[in-house]
Every structure is written in C-alpha cells, then in structure tokens.
Design a protein around this motif. Structure first.
Motif, PDB file in Angstrom:
ATOM      1  N   PRO A  97      11.664   7.423  -1.974  1.00 37.29           N
ATOM      2  CA  PRO A  97      11.241   6.373  -0.827  1.00 37.29           C
ATOM      3  C   PRO A  97       9.320   6.369  -0.709  1.00 37.29           C
ATOM      4  O   PRO A  97       8.824   7.440  -1.180  1.00 37.29           O
ATOM      5  CB  PRO A  97      11.754   7.192   0.294  1.00 37.29           C
ATOM      6  CG  PRO A  97      12.910   8.145  -0.085  1.00 37.29           C
ATOM      7  CD  PRO A  97      12.354   8.208  -1.610  1.00 37.29           C
ATOM      8  N   ILE A  98       9.051   5.124  -0.372  1.00 35.25           N
ATOM      9  CA  ILE A  98       7.582   5.016  -0.282  1.00 35.25           C
ATOM     10  C   ILE A  98       7.341   4.557   1.228  1.00 35.25           C
ATOM     11  O   ILE A  98       7.691   3.460   1.701  1.00 35.25           O
ATOM     12  CB  ILE A  98       7.096   4.068  -1.127  1.00 35.25           C
ATOM     13  CG1 ILE A  98       7.391   4.565  -2.780  1.00 35.25           C
ATOM     14  CG2 ILE A  98       5.435   3.496  -1.073  1.00 35.25           C
ATOM     15  CD1 ILE A  98       7.009   3.451  -3.601  1.00 35.25           C
ATOM     16  N   GLU A  99       6.536   5.601   1.908  1.00 36.49           N
ATOM     17  CA  GLU A  99       6.073   4.988   2.930  1.00 36.49           C
ATOM     18  C   GLU A  99       5.093   3.828   3.227  1.00 36.49           C
ATOM     19  O   GLU A  99       4.594   3.727   2.373  1.00 36.49           O
ATOM     20  CB  GLU A  99       5.677   6.326   4.067  1.00 36.49           C
ATOM     21  CG  GLU A  99       6.610   7.302   4.164  1.00 36.49           C
ATOM     22  CD  GLU A  99       7.653   7.422   5.261  1.00 36.49           C
ATOM     23  OE1 GLU A  99       7.430   5.988   5.830  1.00 36.49           O
ATOM     24  OE2 GLU A  99       8.399   8.161   5.186  1.00 36.49           O
ATOM     25  N   ARG A 100       4.764   3.144   4.201  1.00 35.82           N
ATOM     26  CA  ARG A 100       4.091   2.093   4.204  1.00 35.82           C
ATOM     27  C   ARG A 100       2.755   2.606   4.310  1.00 35.82           C
ATOM     28  O   ARG A 100       1.583   1.879   3.401  1.00 35.82           O
ATOM     29  CB  ARG A 100       4.261   1.228   5.633  1.00 35.82           C
ATOM     30  CG  ARG A 100       3.257   0.273   5.830  1.00 35.82           C
ATOM     31  CD  ARG A 100       3.544  -0.738   7.164  1.00 35.82           C
ATOM     32  NE  ARG A 100       2.555  -1.921   6.966  1.00 35.82           N
ATOM     33  CZ  ARG A 100       2.654  -2.416   8.246  1.00 35.82           C
ATOM     34  NH1 ARG A 100       3.650  -2.530   9.181  1.00 35.82           N
ATOM     35  NH2 ARG A 100       1.808  -3.807   8.300  1.00 35.82           N
ATOM     36  N   THR A 101       2.277   3.579   4.624  1.00 34.74           N
ATOM     37  CA  THR A 101       0.837   4.014   4.754  1.00 34.74           C
ATOM     38  C   THR A 101       0.527   4.735   3.099  1.00 34.74           C
ATOM     39  O   THR A 101      -0.581   4.502   2.637  1.00 34.74           O
ATOM     40  CB  THR A 101       0.443   5.167   5.619  1.00 34.74           C
ATOM     41  OG1 THR A 101       1.533   6.328   5.535  1.00 34.74           O
ATOM     42  CG2 THR A 101       0.481   4.702   7.072  1.00 34.74           C
ATOM     43  N   GLU A 102       1.384   5.168   2.631  1.00 33.80           N
ATOM     44  CA  GLU A 102       1.483   5.510   1.074  1.00 33.80           C
ATOM     45  C   GLU A 102       1.334   4.309  -0.061  1.00 33.80           C
ATOM     46  O   GLU A 102       0.570   4.343  -0.710  1.00 33.80           O
ATOM     47  CB  GLU A 102       2.805   6.538   0.555  1.00 33.80           C
ATOM     48  CG  GLU A 102       2.660   6.957  -0.878  1.00 33.80           C
ATOM     49  CD  GLU A 102       3.770   7.531  -1.376  1.00 33.80           C
ATOM     50  OE1 GLU A 102       3.702   8.083  -2.424  1.00 33.80           O
ATOM     51  OE2 GLU A 102       5.040   7.490  -0.727  1.00 33.80           O
ATOM     52  N   LEU A 103       1.884   3.211   0.599  1.00 33.48           N
ATOM     53  CA  LEU A 103       1.567   1.998  -0.255  1.00 33.48           C
ATOM     54  C   LEU A 103       0.087   1.741   0.117  1.00 33.48           C
ATOM     55  O   LEU A 103      -0.587   1.203  -0.917  1.00 33.48           O
ATOM     56  CB  LEU A 103       2.588   1.066   0.177  1.00 33.48           C
ATOM     57  CG  LEU A 103       2.473  -0.335  -0.467  1.00 33.48           C
ATOM     58  CD1 LEU A 103       2.611  -0.605  -1.962  1.00 33.48           C
ATOM     59  CD2 LEU A 103       3.289  -1.421   0.293  1.00 33.48           C
ATOM     60  N   LEU A 104      -0.243   1.614   1.023  1.00 32.38           N
ATOM     61  CA  LEU A 104      -1.597   1.175   1.619  1.00 32.38           C
ATOM     62  C   LEU A 104      -2.681   2.246   0.913  1.00 32.38           C
ATOM     63  O   LEU A 104      -3.886   1.831   0.439  1.00 32.38           O
ATOM     64  CB  LEU A 104      -1.947   1.016   2.830  1.00 32.38           C
ATOM     65  CG  LEU A 104      -1.193   0.059   3.752  1.00 32.38           C
ATOM     66  CD1 LEU A 104      -1.239   0.172   5.268  1.00 32.38           C
ATOM     67  CD2 LEU A 104      -1.638  -1.418   3.088  1.00 32.38           C
ATOM     68  N   ALA A 105      -2.107   3.468   0.728  1.00 34.92           N
ATOM     69  CA  ALA A 105      -3.269   4.591   0.287  1.00 34.92           C
ATOM     70  C   ALA A 105      -3.133   4.646  -1.434  1.00 34.92           C
ATOM     71  O   ALA A 105      -3.863   5.362  -2.153  1.00 34.92           O
ATOM     72  CB  ALA A 105      -2.987   5.933   0.540  1.00 34.92           C
ATOM     73  N   ALA A 106      -2.111   3.710  -2.053  1.00 33.08           N
ATOM     74  CA  ALA A 106      -2.101   3.895  -3.452  1.00 33.08           C
ATOM     75  C   ALA A 106      -3.367   3.463  -4.310  1.00 33.08           C
ATOM     76  O   ALA A 106      -4.209   2.539  -3.803  1.00 33.08           O
ATOM     77  CB  ALA A 106      -0.907   3.138  -3.837  1.00 33.08           C
ATOM     78  N   ASP A 107      -3.435   3.810  -5.592  1.00 29.42           N
ATOM     79  CA  ASP A 107      -4.485   3.554  -6.547  1.00 29.42           C
ATOM     80  C   ASP A 107      -4.071   2.005  -6.959  1.00 29.42           C
ATOM     81  O   ASP A 107      -4.900   1.340  -7.168  1.00 29.42           O
ATOM     82  CB  ASP A 107      -4.718   4.456  -7.570  1.00 29.42           C
ATOM     83  CG  ASP A 107      -5.058   5.897  -7.058  1.00 29.42           C
ATOM     84  OD1 ASP A 107      -5.979   5.806  -6.032  1.00 29.42           O
ATOM     85  OD2 ASP A 107      -4.556   6.734  -7.713  1.00 29.42           O
ATOM     86  N   GLU A 108      -2.855   1.902  -7.235  1.00 36.62           N
ATOM     87  CA  GLU A 108      -2.714   0.742  -7.650  1.00 36.62           C
ATOM     88  C   GLU A 108      -1.290   0.064  -7.356  1.00 36.62           C
ATOM     89  O   GLU A 108      -0.579   0.994  -6.827  1.00 36.62           O
ATOM     90  CB  GLU A 108      -2.291   0.953  -9.313  1.00 36.62           C
ATOM     91  CG  GLU A 108      -3.485   1.206 -10.251  1.00 36.62           C
ATOM     92  CD  GLU A 108      -3.077   1.872 -11.743  1.00 36.62           C
ATOM     93  OE1 GLU A 108      -2.521   1.032 -12.062  1.00 36.62           O
ATOM     94  OE2 GLU A 108      -3.312   2.954 -12.014  1.00 36.62           O
ATOM     95  N   CYS A 109      -1.011  -1.266  -7.439  1.00 33.35           N
ATOM     96  CA  CYS A 109       0.062  -1.420  -6.998  1.00 33.35           C
ATOM     97  C   CYS A 109       0.750  -2.858  -7.955  1.00 33.35           C
ATOM     98  O   CYS A 109      -0.215  -3.644  -8.310  1.00 33.35           O
ATOM     99  CB  CYS A 109       0.181  -2.388  -5.470  1.00 33.35           C
ATOM    100  SG  CYS A 109       1.643  -2.817  -4.885  1.00 33.35           S
ATOM    101  N   GLY A 110       1.892  -3.010  -8.086  1.00 38.02           N
ATOM    102  CA  GLY A 110       2.298  -4.199  -8.944  1.00 38.02           C
ATOM    103  C   GLY A 110       3.627  -4.495  -8.569  1.00 38.02           C
ATOM    104  O   GLY A 110       4.374  -3.825  -7.819  1.00 38.02           O
ATOM    105  N   LEU A 111       4.126  -5.731  -8.955  1.00 36.40           N
ATOM    106  CA  LEU A 111       5.422  -6.279  -8.639  1.00 36.40           C
ATOM    107  C   LEU A 111       6.098  -6.443  -9.999  1.00 36.40           C
ATOM    108  O   LEU A 111       5.614  -7.033 -10.954  1.00 36.40           O
ATOM    109  CB  LEU A 111       5.387  -7.690  -8.033  1.00 36.40           C
ATOM    110  CG  LEU A 111       4.738  -7.509  -6.417  1.00 36.40           C
ATOM    111  CD1 LEU A 111       4.638  -9.018  -6.011  1.00 36.40           C
ATOM    112  CD2 LEU A 111       5.228  -6.435  -5.536  1.00 36.40           C
ATOM    113  N   ALA A 112       7.210  -6.089 -10.212  1.00 41.08           N
ATOM    114  CA  ALA A 112       8.368  -5.968 -11.325  1.00 41.08           C
ATOM    115  C   ALA A 112       9.265  -6.996 -11.158  1.00 41.08           C
ATOM    116  O   ALA A 112      10.133  -6.698 -10.303  1.00 41.08           O
ATOM    117  CB  ALA A 112       8.687  -4.621 -11.623  1.00 41.08           C
ATOM    118  N   GLY A 113       9.738  -7.910 -12.069  1.00 40.23           N
ATOM    119  CA  GLY A 113      11.000  -8.758 -12.280  1.00 40.23           C
ATOM    120  C   GLY A 113      10.834  -9.399 -13.361  1.00 40.23           C
ATOM    121  O   GLY A 113       9.866  -9.367 -14.275  1.00 40.23           O
ATOM    122  N   THR A 114      12.102 -10.092 -13.720  1.00 36.29           N
ATOM    123  CA  THR A 114      12.264 -11.015 -15.142  1.00 36.29           C
ATOM    124  C   THR A 114      11.166 -11.881 -15.017  1.00 36.29           C
ATOM    125  O   THR A 114      10.769 -11.913 -16.322  1.00 36.29           O
ATOM    126  CB  THR A 114      13.568 -11.450 -15.075  1.00 36.29           C
ATOM    127  OG1 THR A 114      14.562 -10.330 -14.659  1.00 36.29           O
ATOM    128  CG2 THR A 114      13.946 -12.065 -16.397  1.00 36.29           C
TER     129      THR A 114
END
Length: 316
Positions: free
Chosen positions: A243-260
């Motif tokens: 699980p990822i909390e909303r604040t962990e998402l905001l505090a992350a170094d990087e973010c990406g979206l994955a799909g076909t």
C-alpha cells in the motif's frame, strides 16, 4: 503534449475484426437492446504489438497472458468465451496484416460485447477487435492531480475485471482534473490510499526502491507492471508491492504510470510537487523498450512474431 492514452480517439482505421471476420470499421454495430449498452456489460483488453529495432519483424507482447486475463474477466462476469487462444492470436494477425504500416506500432483493443441474453440467462458475446497505430515516440512527462472521485472496491465493481463499467468513475475523475489543467488523475481507494490513475497503474521510486500498490488496493492486475517488475529485478533494483499512502506518493523521488499504451510514462508533477526525471524509473523504461524491440530477452516475457505482419509480408 504527446501523450498516448487517446490514440483511439484520433484514428478511424478502415477495418475491425468481428468474431474473426474483417468488417469495415464504420459498419460495426451493436443492437440498442444488447446488455453491452443497457448494462455496460463488456470486458476488454489492451494488447500492444511492436516492430523490432531493425524494423523487420512485428511481434505481439504477451498475447497469451492477455487472452487469459480476458477469459478471467469474462468468467467473473458470467460471459461465455467461445474462441480459443489460437483463434484469438490468428485474429490479431489478420487485423494487423490489414492495418500495420512500417515504423508505427499497433495497439489492439479486443472487446467482448454482450449482444444476447438477459440478466445472465442465455448470454452470448461478440468479440470485436479494433487496432490503432502508435508512433514510436517518447511521451512527454505528465502533470497529475489527485481527484476527489474514488476507485471502487472489489465489492462494488470487481477490480480484477477489465470492464468498461469500471471506467465510468475514471471518466469523471479525468474530467475533474482536466478542469484544473492536469493531464490525468490519481484515484484513491475507499481507504484513502493510492489505487491507480484513470487508465494506468502507479509506480513510485524512493530511497533506491520501486513501489507499486497490489491489486488488493483496488487497482488492476496489470500485465505491464508484472513485466516492469521483471525488468527492474534484471537491473538489480528492489521492487515492492505494498500500500502507498497519499503523502508517501507526494514525498516520493519519482512517479510513473504503467500500462499497455503508456508503457512507463514518467510523471513530472502531482498537485504542484515535482518529480525527478532521470532516476530509476527512466532506467526501467529504457530497458522495457529494449525488451519490446527484441534487444533484450527475459525468460518470463514473450514476444510472439506475426508472420503475416512482417515488413517482408507487407511489401509482398
């Protein structure tokens, strides 16, 4: 911005495939009384085909896994499947041979529309496959916002079913955040934790680890995420599903979206928070594309060449 999620909205291909037969795209019809329309009863897949790096051979990424997931979705919605994997793959090849052009990949959307039956009695479904060209260009990093709309739980709309009905909430979410100038939305689950974007799964990187929510967090059981996990492990990177909390998402170094379609698209900003663009996710994305182009081989990721859709066959 060069995002890929709307490629089907921009094209009108000449052909579609209906129950294994080529039909002019504009002639594909579903009766107004079909449960596909009256109850949004359809299940679908997104399947991607790639040219190799030499531009000679066209292959479908993990078609068996997509077929199996389509069958699972249909089974959970009590929709009978009357075509085999071999027939499914032959249909993709037939459509590709008509629509494929050199130097453009192809995204297929096989959809089972319930056309006969009523409330689970005497149910029958048509398999309609459409396909759309996709340029071999890196998409621009995306700007996202967290939407107020929630991803439904498995008890409301089964999250393991890739169903058109599951995307009604996603449509509302995307409309909401686009009014604020964002490209897409992050949807939270009923516990307020990160579920997924409107059409792709969410990955973050922090402290040398890549993290993504498991399917129990109300996100799709993603084939692309499975492949990205294999790629990350091949690079020696730690890959976690938790699980990822909303604040962990905001505090992350990087973010990406994955799909076909999106493959692994980097996120530049979420609700005003900026992310790094040249870290672990960029490495994984590059390696993933090498895998899709046949320049890398991993034992648990298969690319199935379509003989009728090779450059030589198209030239003939």
């Amino acid at each position: 911005m060069a995002h890929t999620a709307s490629i089907s909205q921009l094209q009108t291909p000449p052909w579609a495939l209906v129950n294994g037969e080529l039909v002019p795209y504009t002639d594909v019809k579903i009766h107004i009384g079909a449960e596909a329309l009256t109850r949004a009863l359809s299940v679908f897949e997104g399947v991607k085909g790639y040219w190799d790096s030499a531009g000679e051979v066209f292959s479908i990424r993990t078609p068996r896994r997509h077929y199996d997931r389509l069958c699972r979705s249909a089974s959970l919605f009590h929709i009978p499947v009357r075509f085999s994997y071999e027939e499914f793959l032959a249909g993709l090849s037939k459509l590709a041979s008509e629509l494929l052009v050199p130097d453009k990949d192809l995204w297929f959307r096989p959809t089972m529309y319930v056309t006969h039956g009523h409330w689970g009695e005497a149910t029958e479904a048509d398999l309609v496959v459409t396909a759309f060209s996709q340029r071999k260009l890196d998409p621009d990093p995306m700007r996202l916002g967290v939407t107020s709309w929630r991803r439904a739980s498995d008890l409301v709309l089964p999250t393991r079913v890739k169903s058109s009905a599951n995307y009604v909430g996603a449509r509302m979410a995307r409309i909401e955040v686009r009014r604020l100038g964002y490209d897409d939305a992050i949807m939270l689950n009923d516990a307020g934790r990160v579920a997924e974007a409107t059409g792709a799964c969410v990955l973050i990187a922090q402290r040398g680890r890549i993290v993504t929510p498991p399917t129990s967090e109300s996100c799709l059981d993603s084939i692309t995420v499975d492949i990205l996990e294999s790629v990350a492990k091949d690079l020696g990177l730690t890959f976690e599903r938790r699980p990822i909390e909303r604040t962990e998402l905001l505090a992350a170094d990087e973010c990406g979206l994955a799909g076909t379609i999106s493959e692994l698209t980097l996120v530049a900003e979420l609700d005003g928070v900026e992310y790094e663009q040249s870290g672990l996710l960029a490495q994984v994305r590059q390696r993933y594309l090498e895998l899709m182009r046949g320049d890398l081989v991993l034992p648990d990721v298969d690319l199935v060449p379509l003989v009728d859709a090779s450059r030589e066959a198209l030239a003939g």
